[in-house]
Design a protein around this motif. Structure first.
Motif, mmCIF file in Angstrom:
data_model
loop_
_atom_site.group_PDB
_atom_site.id
_atom_site.type_symbol
_atom_site.label_atom_id
_atom_site.label_comp_id
_atom_site.label_asym_id
_atom_site.label_seq_id
_atom_site.Cartn_x
_atom_site.Cartn_y
_atom_site.Cartn_z
ATOM 1 N N ALA A 136 0.827 -1.238 -0.058
ATOM 2 C CA ALA A 136 0.023 0.034 0.097
ATOM 3 C C ALA A 136 1.096 1.389 -0.099
ATOM 4 C CB ALA A 136 -0.920 -0.012 1.275
ATOM 5 N N VAL A 137 2.038 1.093 0.495
ATOM 6 C CA VAL A 137 3.103 2.320 0.362
ATOM 7 C C VAL A 137 4.202 1.726 -0.329
ATOM 8 C CG1 VAL A 137 4.270 3.867 1.730
ATOM 9 C CG2 VAL A 137 2.065 3.000 2.761
ATOM 10 N N THR A 138 4.839 2.687 -0.745
ATOM 11 C CA THR A 138 6.040 2.357 -1.839
ATOM 12 C C THR A 138 6.839 3.480 -1.728
ATOM 13 O OG1 THR A 138 7.078 1.238 -3.614
ATOM 14 C CG2 THR A 138 5.290 2.728 -4.032
ATOM 15 N N ILE A 139 8.456 3.299 -2.528
ATOM 16 C CA ILE A 139 9.100 4.297 -2.792
ATOM 17 C C ILE A 139 9.287 4.214 -4.439
ATOM 18 C CG2 ILE A 139 11.412 5.378 -2.588
ATOM 19 C CD1 ILE A 139 11.219 3.950 0.352
ATOM 20 N N ILE A 140 9.333 5.519 -4.990
ATOM 21 C CA ILE A 140 9.379 5.751 -6.302
ATOM 22 C C ILE A 140 10.387 6.698 -6.673
ATOM 23 C CG2 ILE A 140 8.412 6.311 -8.640
ATOM 24 C CD1 ILE A 140 5.666 5.090 -7.558
ATOM 25 N N TRP A 279 10.393 0.767 -5.929
ATOM 26 C CA TRP A 279 10.825 -0.039 -4.936
ATOM 27 C C TRP A 279 9.972 -1.251 -4.327
ATOM 28 C CZ3 TRP A 279 16.232 -0.023 -4.045
ATOM 29 C CH2 TRP A 279 17.013 1.077 -4.812
ATOM 30 N N TRP A 280 8.725 -0.986 -4.684
ATOM 31 C CA TRP A 280 7.785 -2.195 -4.274
ATOM 32 C C TRP A 280 7.471 -2.673 -2.879
ATOM 33 C CZ3 TRP A 280 3.815 -3.297 -7.023
ATOM 34 C CH2 TRP A 280 2.971 -4.420 -6.805
ATOM 35 N N TYR A 291 -0.908 0.410 8.079
ATOM 36 C CA TYR A 291 -0.326 -0.384 7.278
ATOM 37 C C TYR A 291 1.437 -0.518 7.482
ATOM 38 C CZ TYR A 291 -4.026 -1.109 3.896
ATOM 39 O OH TYR A 291 -5.203 -1.241 3.311
ATOM 40 N N TYR A 292 1.470 0.052 8.841
ATOM 41 C CA TYR A 292 2.948 -0.036 9.341
ATOM 42 C C TYR A 292 3.380 -1.287 9.963
ATOM 43 C CZ TYR A 292 7.412 1.717 11.671
ATOM 44 O OH TYR A 292 8.717 1.798 12.174
ATOM 45 N N LYS A 293 4.551 -1.988 9.481
ATOM 46 C CA LYS A 293 5.013 -3.088 9.920
ATOM 47 C C LYS A 293 6.458 -2.966 10.658
ATOM 48 C CE LYS A 293 2.810 -5.502 5.949
ATOM 49 N NZ LYS A 293 3.082 -6.387 4.740
ATOM 50 N N PRO A 294 6.431 -3.303 11.945
ATOM 51 C CA PRO A 294 7.916 -3.493 12.369
ATOM 52 C C PRO A 294 8.970 -3.971 11.805
ATOM 53 C CG PRO A 294 6.116 -3.701 14.241
ATOM 54 C CD PRO A 294 5.659 -3.730 12.715
ATOM 55 N N ALA A 295 8.625 -5.361 11.149
ATOM 56 C CA ALA A 295 9.439 -6.048 10.320
ATOM 57 C C ALA A 295 9.871 -5.236 9.165
ATOM 58 C CB ALA A 295 8.981 -7.487 10.120
ATOM 59 N N TRP A 296 9.543 -4.337 8.774
ATOM 60 C CA TRP A 296 9.759 -3.635 7.461
ATOM 61 C C TRP A 296 10.754 -2.265 7.743
ATOM 62 C CZ3 TRP A 296 5.991 -3.524 3.023
ATOM 63 C CH2 TRP A 296 5.706 -4.368 2.407
ATOM 64 N N ILE A 299 14.355 -2.637 6.067
ATOM 65 C CA ILE A 299 14.157 -2.587 4.366
ATOM 66 C C ILE A 299 13.964 -1.227 4.091
ATOM 67 C CG2 ILE A 299 11.866 -3.644 4.213
ATOM 68 C CD1 ILE A 299 14.692 -4.257 1.804
ATOM 69 N N THR A 300 12.897 -0.573 4.873
ATOM 70 C CA THR A 300 12.615 0.772 4.613
ATOM 71 C C THR A 300 13.581 1.830 4.544
ATOM 72 O OG1 THR A 300 10.046 0.167 5.406
ATOM 73 C CG2 THR A 300 10.815 2.642 5.193
ATOM 74 N N ARG A 301 14.517 1.533 5.392
ATOM 75 C CA ARG A 301 15.557 2.448 5.748
ATOM 76 C C ARG A 301 16.715 2.348 4.394
ATOM 77 N NH1 ARG A 301 15.320 0.962 11.331
ATOM 78 N NH2 ARG A 301 16.982 -0.603 10.816
ATOM 79 N N PHE A 302 16.899 1.077 4.125
ATOM 80 C CA PHE A 302 17.434 0.774 2.916
ATOM 81 C C PHE A 302 16.942 1.556 1.661
ATOM 82 C CE2 PHE A 302 18.269 -1.999 -0.599
ATOM 83 C CZ PHE A 302 19.382 -2.019 -1.102
#
Length: 337
Positions: A136-140, A279-280, A291-296, A299-302
């Protein structure tokens, strides 16, 4: 507005591929990929006069006790007026009741290609928010910029790791069919190391074998001293290259092979005339978000380190057909999000 079922590939692709940030899960080829697993696939246009204003590819997903129709990253809208989008959406849902009969259908699931800020008021009250199927959230990243501009937008550490990979002589090349098995092996290794559940080999193999002949699915590998250390499966569609699946080796992590891999992908996408690198998937910008996921977090910082723009879509929404049964199946999602 009226609904037309589409059975001709060229007409469908001409519309879907023309939309900004073209949604590959709504492509004809993605439907073919789903059909390979025995799933029913149907495609519809919303027509306003002689012009298509929206497209929706739906795939039937069977479960043990029920089934549902999924529109992955759909519907896709050419119309930008919120009022007309809502009208098209409602008309589409009304038609699906009659055109998609199935005795075990419990709900329809949509992931409209609308940014969250443009989706206010689009969903009728009967819809229920669900866990995100596709991100639902991505980086482009806008790869139309010059290489200097792209580098300038990156975090300093990202630029440093790109230089480290270059210093060590990490090379990147487009993969071939013979690289599929090494990619699958790296995917299994990455899943074990990082503690996540990946798609099985059969799914990834079918994805590549179905979508690579038309140029959509592509492998890209980064090598060091003759060994593949990182590999991505990307999707090239419309104006966008999407980083769909990635894997890396636990060996020689100091040479920063994934950084060389992504940087070369961005540069190549720019040379090929694509506008965006998706970046999907990443976390929203606040911990309290649905939609926040602690496990992400890692990968979000990356992904944020590459200087792209965080984009939030409307997310995943269900339209229950049998409301009582839906409430029993998903009590945690009954109250509208």
């Amino acid at each position: 507005m009226r609904i037309e079922e589409v059975t001709e590939r060229t007409t469908w692709e001409k519309f879907v591929v023309a939309q900004p940030h073209a949604a590959f899960p709504q492509s004809w080829a993605w439907g073919d990929f789903q059909s390979a697993f025995g799933r029913d696939v149907r495609r519809f246009f919303v027509m306003d006069g002689d012009c298509a204003t929206a497209a929706c590819q739906v795939i039937y997903r069977a479960r043990r006790l029920f089934g549902y129709w999924l529109a992955p990253r759909g519907p896709v809208f050419a119309e930008r007026s919120p009022q007309k989008i809502r009208q098209a959406f409602v008309r589409l849902c009304e038609t699906m009741y009659g055109k998609l009969p199935h005795p075990s259908t419990l709900f329809y699931r949509f992931e409209p290609m609308l940014e969250a800020r443009d989706a206010r008021g689009v969903f009728p009250l009967r819809f229920r928010r669900q866990h995100a199927m596709d991100p639902a959230v991505t980086i482009i990243s806008d790869v139309r910029k010059t290489e200097e501009e792209l580098l300038a937008r990156m975090h300093e550490k990202t630029r440093y790791n790109i230089r480290v990979a270059a210093k060590h002589g990490v090379s990147v090349r487009m993969g071939a069919a013979g690289d599929l098995e090494p990619f699958l092996a790296l995917t299994r290794e990455t899943a074990i190391r990082d503690g996540f559940v990946s798609h099985d080999d059969a799914y990834l193999r079918s994805l590549y074998e179905t979508l690579s002949p038309c140029g959509m699915a592509r492998l890209r590998v980064a090598e060091y001293e003759g060994k593949i250390l990182a590999a991505n499966m990307e999707i090239a569609y419309g104006d966008t290259v999407t980083y769909l699946h990635g894997a890396s080796s636990s060996e020689n992590r100091r040479v920063m092979a994934p950084f060389a891999l992504h940087w070369q992908t961005m540069r190549t996408a720019r040379e090929e005339g694509f506008a965006y690198y998706d970046w999907w998937g990443c976390n929203p910008d606040r911990v309290s978000h649905y939609y926040y996921k602690p496990a992400w977090e890692g990968i979000t910082r990356f992904k944020l380190g590459w200087g792209g723009e965080r984009v939030e879509y409307a997310g995943t929404w269900d339209l229950p057909i049998h409301r009582v049964l839906y409430r029993l199946a998903f009590p945690q999602f009954w109250f509208r999000g």
